[in-house]
Scaffold this active site. Structure first.
Site, mmCIF file in Angstrom:
data_model
loop_
_atom_site.group_PDB
_atom_site.id
_atom_site.type_symbol
_atom_site.label_atom_id
_atom_site.label_comp_id
_atom_site.label_asym_id
_atom_site.label_seq_id
_atom_site.Cartn_x
_atom_site.Cartn_y
_atom_site.Cartn_z
ATOM 1 N N ALA A 46 1.311 -18.272 -6.724
ATOM 2 C CA ALA A 46 2.681 -18.728 -6.458
ATOM 3 C C ALA A 46 2.729 -20.252 -6.342
ATOM 4 O O ALA A 46 3.580 -20.905 -6.962
ATOM 5 C CB ALA A 46 3.209 -18.071 -5.185
ATOM 6 N N LYS B 237 -5.212 -25.540 1.957
ATOM 7 C CA LYS B 237 -5.951 -25.580 3.218
ATOM 8 C C LYS B 237 -7.460 -25.657 3.010
ATOM 9 O O LYS B 237 -8.183 -26.177 3.837
ATOM 10 C CB LYS B 237 -5.599 -24.293 3.957
ATOM 11 C CG LYS B 237 -5.870 -24.286 5.413
ATOM 12 C CD LYS B 237 -5.242 -23.036 5.995
ATOM 13 C CE LYS B 237 -5.764 -22.717 7.345
ATOM 14 N NZ LYS B 237 -5.253 -21.454 7.861
ATOM 15 N N SER C 297 -6.344 -15.889 -1.555
ATOM 16 C CA SER C 297 -6.253 -14.468 -1.896
ATOM 17 C C SER C 297 -6.140 -14.239 -3.395
ATOM 18 O O SER C 297 -6.661 -13.255 -3.912
ATOM 19 C CB SER C 297 -5.045 -13.841 -1.203
ATOM 20 O OG SER C 297 -5.214 -13.909 0.187
ATOM 21 N N TRP D 187 -9.302 -13.837 -5.147
ATOM 22 C CA TRP D 187 -10.037 -12.634 -4.760
ATOM 23 C C TRP D 187 -9.440 -11.356 -5.368
ATOM 24 O O TRP D 187 -10.019 -10.293 -5.244
ATOM 25 C CB TRP D 187 -10.023 -12.483 -3.235
ATOM 26 C CG TRP D 187 -10.900 -13.461 -2.520
ATOM 27 C CD1 TRP D 187 -11.397 -14.646 -2.991
ATOM 28 C CD2 TRP D 187 -11.389 -13.346 -1.185
ATOM 29 N NE1 TRP D 187 -12.139 -15.277 -2.032
ATOM 30 C CE2 TRP D 187 -12.162 -14.494 -0.906
ATOM 31 C CE3 TRP D 187 -11.257 -12.388 -0.186
ATOM 32 C CZ2 TRP D 187 -12.787 -14.704 0.321
ATOM 33 C CZ3 TRP D 187 -11.882 -12.595 1.044
ATOM 34 C CH2 TRP D 187 -12.641 -13.743 1.287
ATOM 35 N N ALA D 188 -8.254 -11.473 -5.985
ATOM 36 C CA ALA D 188 -7.584 -10.255 -6.463
ATOM 37 C C ALA D 188 -8.418 -9.592 -7.554
ATOM 38 O O ALA D 188 -8.830 -10.232 -8.511
ATOM 39 C CB ALA D 188 -6.199 -10.601 -6.997
ATOM 40 N N GLU E 160 -2.886 2.043 -11.134
ATOM 41 C CA GLU E 160 -3.257 2.001 -9.715
ATOM 42 C C GLU E 160 -2.279 2.882 -8.958
ATOM 43 O O GLU E 160 -1.319 3.415 -9.543
ATOM 44 C CB GLU E 160 -3.219 0.558 -9.179
ATOM 45 C CG GLU E 160 -4.368 -0.288 -9.705
ATOM 46 C CD GLU E 160 -4.360 -1.718 -9.177
ATOM 47 O OE1 GLU E 160 -3.404 -2.102 -8.478
ATOM 48 O OE2 GLU E 160 -5.304 -2.438 -9.481
ATOM 49 N N ASP F 242 0.094 -19.190 8.422
ATOM 50 C CA ASP F 242 0.598 -20.532 8.749
ATOM 51 C C ASP F 242 2.039 -20.740 8.274
ATOM 52 O O ASP F 242 2.851 -21.332 8.981
ATOM 53 C CB ASP F 242 -0.286 -21.616 8.114
ATOM 54 C CG ASP F 242 -1.738 -21.498 8.521
ATOM 55 O OD1 ASP F 242 -2.007 -20.943 9.603
ATOM 56 O OD2 ASP F 242 -2.608 -21.956 7.764
ATOM 57 N N HIS G 203 -5.329 -1.518 2.939
ATOM 58 C CA HIS G 203 -5.903 -1.008 1.688
ATOM 59 C C HIS G 203 -6.846 0.134 2.045
ATOM 60 O O HIS G 203 -7.690 -0.011 2.923
ATOM 61 C CB HIS G 203 -6.655 -2.127 0.958
ATOM 62 C CG HIS G 203 -6.946 -1.792 -0.472
ATOM 63 N ND1 HIS G 203 -7.837 -0.814 -0.840
ATOM 64 C CD2 HIS G 203 -6.449 -2.289 -1.630
ATOM 65 C CE1 HIS G 203 -7.875 -0.736 -2.168
ATOM 66 N NE2 HIS G 203 -7.032 -1.622 -2.661
ATOM 67 N N ARG H 30 -0.107 3.589 -1.949
ATOM 68 C CA ARG H 30 -1.210 3.127 -1.100
ATOM 69 C C ARG H 30 -1.088 3.557 0.357
ATOM 70 O O ARG H 30 -2.077 3.893 1.008
ATOM 71 C CB ARG H 30 -1.279 1.610 -1.195
ATOM 72 C CG ARG H 30 -2.523 1.046 -0.642
ATOM 73 C CD ARG H 30 -2.652 -0.401 -1.012
ATOM 74 N NE ARG H 30 -3.029 -0.560 -2.398
ATOM 75 C CZ ARG H 30 -3.050 -1.734 -3.029
ATOM 76 N NH1 ARG H 30 -2.708 -2.820 -2.385
ATOM 77 N NH2 ARG H 30 -3.419 -1.813 -4.291
ATOM 78 N N HIS I 43 -4.572 -5.674 4.377
ATOM 79 C CA HIS I 43 -4.676 -6.191 3.008
ATOM 80 C C HIS I 43 -3.513 -7.096 2.618
ATOM 81 O O HIS I 43 -3.713 -8.164 2.060
ATOM 82 C CB HIS I 43 -4.748 -4.985 2.075
ATOM 83 C CG HIS I 43 -4.906 -5.316 0.631
ATOM 84 N ND1 HIS I 43 -5.990 -6.028 0.144
ATOM 85 C CD2 HIS I 43 -4.135 -5.021 -0.452
ATOM 86 C CE1 HIS I 43 -5.871 -6.156 -1.179
ATOM 87 N NE2 HIS I 43 -4.752 -5.567 -1.560
ATOM 88 N N ARG J 222 4.195 -2.359 -0.445
ATOM 89 C CA ARG J 222 4.144 -2.968 -1.772
ATOM 90 C C ARG J 222 3.463 -2.052 -2.784
ATOM 91 O O ARG J 222 2.413 -1.466 -2.504
ATOM 92 C CB ARG J 222 3.347 -4.274 -1.688
ATOM 93 C CG ARG J 222 3.114 -4.949 -3.008
ATOM 94 C CD ARG J 222 2.251 -6.156 -2.804
ATOM 95 N NE ARG J 222 0.966 -5.758 -2.253
ATOM 96 C CZ ARG J 222 -0.152 -5.671 -2.955
ATOM 97 N NH1 ARG J 222 -0.157 -5.959 -4.231
ATOM 98 N NH2 ARG J 222 -1.282 -5.327 -2.373
ATOM 99 N N LEU K 194 0.872 -10.249 -7.418
ATOM 100 C CA LEU K 194 0.629 -11.374 -8.332
ATOM 101 C C LEU K 194 1.863 -11.581 -9.200
ATOM 102 O O LEU K 194 2.267 -12.702 -9.488
ATOM 103 C CB LEU K 194 -0.600 -11.109 -9.208
ATOM 104 C CG LEU K 194 -1.981 -11.160 -8.520
ATOM 105 C CD1 LEU K 194 -3.087 -10.838 -9.521
ATOM 106 C CD2 LEU K 194 -2.263 -12.502 -7.871
HETATM 107 C C1 SIN Z 1 -6.848 -3.564 -5.753
HETATM 108 O O1 SIN Z 1 -7.488 -4.026 -6.695
HETATM 109 O O2 SIN Z 1 -7.013 -2.426 -5.315
HETATM 110 C C2 SIN Z 1 -5.837 -4.426 -5.071
HETATM 111 C C3 SIN Z 1 -4.652 -4.557 -5.910
HETATM 112 C C4 SIN Z 1 -3.472 -4.970 -5.073
HETATM 113 O O3 SIN Z 1 -3.579 -5.159 -3.875
HETATM 114 O O4 SIN Z 1 -2.389 -5.069 -5.639
#
Ligand code: SIN
Length: 545
Positions: free
Chosen positions: A31, A51, A58, A61-62, A130, A230, A251, A300, A361, A396, A402
């Site tokens: 973003a 920072k 994050s 790390w996705a 997913e 923050d 998660h 989820r 998560h 979500r 993303l």
């Molecule tokens: C994941 O890879 O399981 C995370 C995907 C997400 O949080 O949208």
């Protein structure tokens, strides 16, 4: 509600230096980087503050990917329906409509900008599935390194633009406003060199918050530990409205690394279930098939809830993810990083079951903003995880985050074209107290115990009472530790009070004492402001969906 005395402004030294830009962007995930590049496309100069270093956070790390209706037979309408279903009645339909309609073109622009996604055998973007998606619509990169690739591509563009000035190791303290209450800059602390070091002031015609999540308020999270909420805390201090903080998504499949494990935990992507892995309880039974028609790919919150129930039933601290049927090729090509994290701790997912557990998560709530990032304070915009556009509702949909960061950040720039001239900030540096940095551990422990994945009134009241005691453990000493602890306390206080107020279970908010969803009472958003150090929560009715 037990009142917790919160800090209305972070104590710091007087700003020792000042710099200017048209727009300040705070945060360097998808973003923030997209907002910076889009503002540059409009000819604006940008100061980008992060920072840590540009490529951490994050986004990098996705694992799973970015959702968009790109595949044959898929449509924005179907993506819309899946998003609303996951959001459990609290999505803002108009925001979701914009997200799903503009998503496919935004992903294509990201590809044109240089992000390389994995392709299928016909040369099209490869798509997987997913939880909560009824179609294959998750684009991924480097197998399970989607965020790292997106971050690489965006960072390269930002670095190539001399009109984006970048400060790394810059912790933003508070927003600055002019005499008309318009945001016109920030105070910040930079661990830098030369003149730009220590506390300073950055002045601009608009400020875009893209500070990411708040996972670090819990003891175990998939977030980097810089995710201390923050942006949400500083927006509250400046008088902005924040909403939906009770909806923290846990998660369901985070690698179990021992009951004493604290801090950032390795994620085991949901995309592995998209490729056929299944959850098994401690007795080897595939428990999701009896819980939801979408089985292991249920939304989820449903999966996290089921995993939690299995853990309670068995008394063992984890369940298993069984990916042994995926075969070596899928593991090596699609999930090379997860494979290597598991192997590092002696688990070979080709033959072994992976012990997994839920962990904090994603924050579906945040600073209330619209799909152009606009908040209720003139000059202040919010995008990405720290924002609350209503897209995610109570839970979500996987890989929509993303996409939201990308779509809304591009749209922000269209509203930065008629900014007023830079105005003068009113800087009144009245000394205040901060929460002692040593208290951070207590904040995360009490938040996790009473306001974690499963909540009830007794636990939440205890948490709020404890937070109120912790709010008295103050220091006058400014430091990164005390600024972060102060932000964490603010965020936890809001989250816990909202969780206590919402007497139902919905999406990622699960109350053991109110186990049912209650649409006649709770089709509302819990929102709040900070007023003279006190939280004021209220309810806003939203349309049915
Ligand atoms: C994941 O890879 O399981 C995370 C995907 C997400 O949080 O949208």
């Amino acid at each position: 509600m037990t009142q917790i005395d919160l800090v209305q402004r972070l104590n710091s030294a007087d700003p020792g230096w000042t710099i200017n830009a048209d727009v300040i962007v705070i945060g360097s995930g998808i973003a923030g980087l997209t907002a910076a590049l889009s503002a540059r496309d409009k000819g604006l100069s940008v100061l980008l503050l992060t920072k840590d270093v540009l490529s951490t956070g994050s986004t990098s790390w996705a694992q799973g990917g970015i959702a968009a209706a790109l595949g044959p037979g898929d449509s924005p309408d179907q993506h819309f329906q899946d998003t609303l279903e996951a959001g459990a009645g609290l999505c803002d339909q108009e925001s979701v409509r914009i997200l799903v309609q503009e998503g496919p073109a935004a992903v294509k622009r990201l590809i044109n900008l240089g992000a390389t996604f994995d392709l299928d055998s016909s040369g099209n973007v490869a798509l997987t599935r997913e939880g909560g998606h009824r179609r294959d619509r998750i684009a991924h990169a480097g197998g399970d390194a989607t965020g790292a690739e997106i971050s690489r591509a965006l960072v390269a563009k930002v670095l190539a633009d001399p009109k984006v000035r970048i400060f790394e190791h810059a912790l933003v303290l508070d927003l600055l406003k002019d005499k008309n209450e318009r945001v016109c800059g920030v105070t910040l602390h930079v661990m830098g060199k030369g003149k730009i070091d220590g506390v300073g002031a950055a002045l601009a015609r608009a400020v875009v918050l893209a500070t990411g999540g708040l996972g670090a308020v819990f003891q175990q999270t998939t977030n980097p530990l810089v995710a201390t909420g923050d942006g949400v805390a500083l927006a509250l201090r400046a008088g902005a409205t924040v909403a939906d903080l009770e909806f923290v998504q846990f998660h369901p499949t985070v690698l179990w690394s021992g009951s004493d494990s604290r801090g950032s935990q390795p994620l085991i992507s949901e995309a592995i279930r998209g490729e056929g892995a299944i959850l098994r309880n401690i007795n080897g039974e595939a428990f999701m098939s009896s819980i939801h028609p979408m089985k292991d790919l249920a939304p989820r919150d449903v999966v996290a809830h089921a995993v939690h129930e299995e853990i309670i039933k068995s008394g063992k601290p984890f369940v298993y993810l069984d990916g042994t049927k995926l075969g070596e090729n899928i593991w090596l090509q699609r999930f090379p990083n997860i494979l290597s994290s598991c192997r590092k701790i002696g688990i070979d997912p080709l033959v072994d079951l992976i012990p997994v557990v839920p962990a904090a998560h994603y924050a579906s709530g945040g600073v209330v903003s619209d799909m152009t990032g606009k908040t209720d304070i003139p000059g202040l915009f919010a995008v990405g995880e720290c924002a609350n556009t209503g897209v995610h509702g109570a839970n979500r949909l996987a890989s929509n985050s993303l996409l939201e960061g990308l779509v809304v950040a591009e749209r922000v720039a269209n509203h930065l074209t008629d900014l007023p001239k830079q105005s003068e900030p009113l800087i009144e540096n009245i000394p205040t107290n901060l929460i002692d940095g040593k208290v951070r551990k207590d904040i995360t422990e009490t938040t996790t115990t009473g306001a974690g994945a499963v909540r009830n009134a007794t636990g939440l009241n205890k948490t709020i009472d404890k937070l109120s005691e912790l709010a008295k453990k103050t220091t006058k000493l400014s430091s990164t530790q005390s600024w972060e602890a102060t932000n964490l306390l603010t965020v936890s206080s809001f989250l816990s009070n909202a969780a206590l107020r919402r007497e139902e279970s919905r999406g990622s908010h699960w109350r053991s004492d109110f186990p049912e969803r209650n649409d006649s009472r709770w089709l509302v958003r819990i929102q709040g402001k900070l007023n003279e150090g006190k939280l004021e929560l209220s309810e806003k009715t939203i349309g049915k969906n």
